[in-house]
Write an enzyme that holds these catalytic residues in place. Sequence first.
Site, short mmCIF file in Angstrom:
data_model
loop_
_atom_site.label_atom_id
_atom_site.label_comp_id
_atom_site.label_asym_id
_atom_site.label_seq_id
_atom_site.Cartn_x
_atom_site.Cartn_y
_atom_site.Cartn_z
N ASP A 13 0.81 -1.22 0.00
CA ASP A 13 0.00 0.00 0.00
C ASP A 13 0.85 1.27 0.00
O ASP A 13 0.30 2.37 -0.02
CB ASP A 13 -0.92 -0.01 1.23
CG ASP A 13 -1.95 1.09 1.22
OD1 ASP A 13 -2.51 1.39 0.14
OD2 ASP A 13 -2.21 1.68 2.29
N SER A 28 -6.67 5.27 0.09
CA SER A 28 -7.03 3.98 -0.49
C SER A 28 -8.51 3.69 -0.27
O SER A 28 -9.05 3.95 0.80
CB SER A 28 -6.21 2.86 0.15
OG SER A 28 -4.83 3.11 0.03
N GLN A 47 -5.48 -1.82 -6.76
CA GLN A 47 -6.04 -0.92 -5.75
C GLN A 47 -6.69 0.28 -6.44
O GLN A 47 -6.16 0.79 -7.43
CB GLN A 47 -4.96 -0.41 -4.80
CG GLN A 47 -5.48 0.52 -3.72
CD GLN A 47 -4.37 1.07 -2.84
OE1 GLN A 47 -3.90 2.18 -3.03
NE2 GLN A 47 -3.94 0.27 -1.86
#
Length: 307
Positions: free
Chosen positions: A223, A248, A298
Amino acid sequence: MNDAQRSLLDLLDLLALERIEQDIFRGESRASVVPRVFGGQVAAQALVAAGRTVPADRPPHSLHAYFLRPGDPGAPIVYTVDRIRDGRSFTTRRVVAVQHGQPIFHLSASFQTQEEGLEHQEPMPPAPDPLTLPTPAEILPRHAGRFLTPAVADRLLEARAAIDLRYVDEPPYATVGEVREPRSQVWFRTNGDLDKALADGAGCSDTVTRPLLDICLVTYVSDMTLLDSILLAHGRGGWAVGDVVGASLDHAMWFHRPLRADDWLLYDQESPTAQAGRGLGKGRIFTAEGQLAVSVIQEGVIRVPRD
């Protein structure tokens, strides 16, 4: 003990969840470079919680997650695991992360008994030797005072101290205003000696198997940079320079082949699209030997602040 080893131990302690009921765990948080819990931390802790309810011979093969609310770095996070299914080959778990009585994160993860099958993969893209690239301690001070404030550069360096993360090309915060191809590559591995930390009884060493730990550490790192390629396509530097607001939204990973988080891994990232205040990032993680180990997708909020 050097600073790198101490930072690695701190990260391993972060993954050492306290079991407070059979399928309920509590994890600590720590300050991030933004005033919320780092998404990779929550994803990694949730996967640890799920994995601790699964037989040790079934490593995760995929996860799908949604970030629902910003996490409070000053409060613990409670992870509740639902045992959705235990089959002959596959095990499925659902995890809800809660703070202050509200869910902040949902994760579904699937685990599989190892077996043989058909096999092929995309080839690893070309990339330079990671040891020829600048370390975070070398690259961040170079840009402090140009686009980054020294305080932000220090926070970035501290937040990533447990990870040796090396950009193949300049990161977004170094080339603000320069539109580039929406692709980015980083090499990464854990900082410090992971084997020694586990042998010395690091926080999670007695509750998490080594294969699960390696996957959770890679989940943590996944991430950090995946939305960079979106920024590059628009000459933006990201939250670090304040020219976009981002977070995110959801995160999916597929674990194809074994890996070790303390070996060099190439994270090859790209963005096929951005629109409507959102951008999509796709990533592939290869071992140094060229094996495709992980695929990642993502979507995140990417907004330009209004004056």
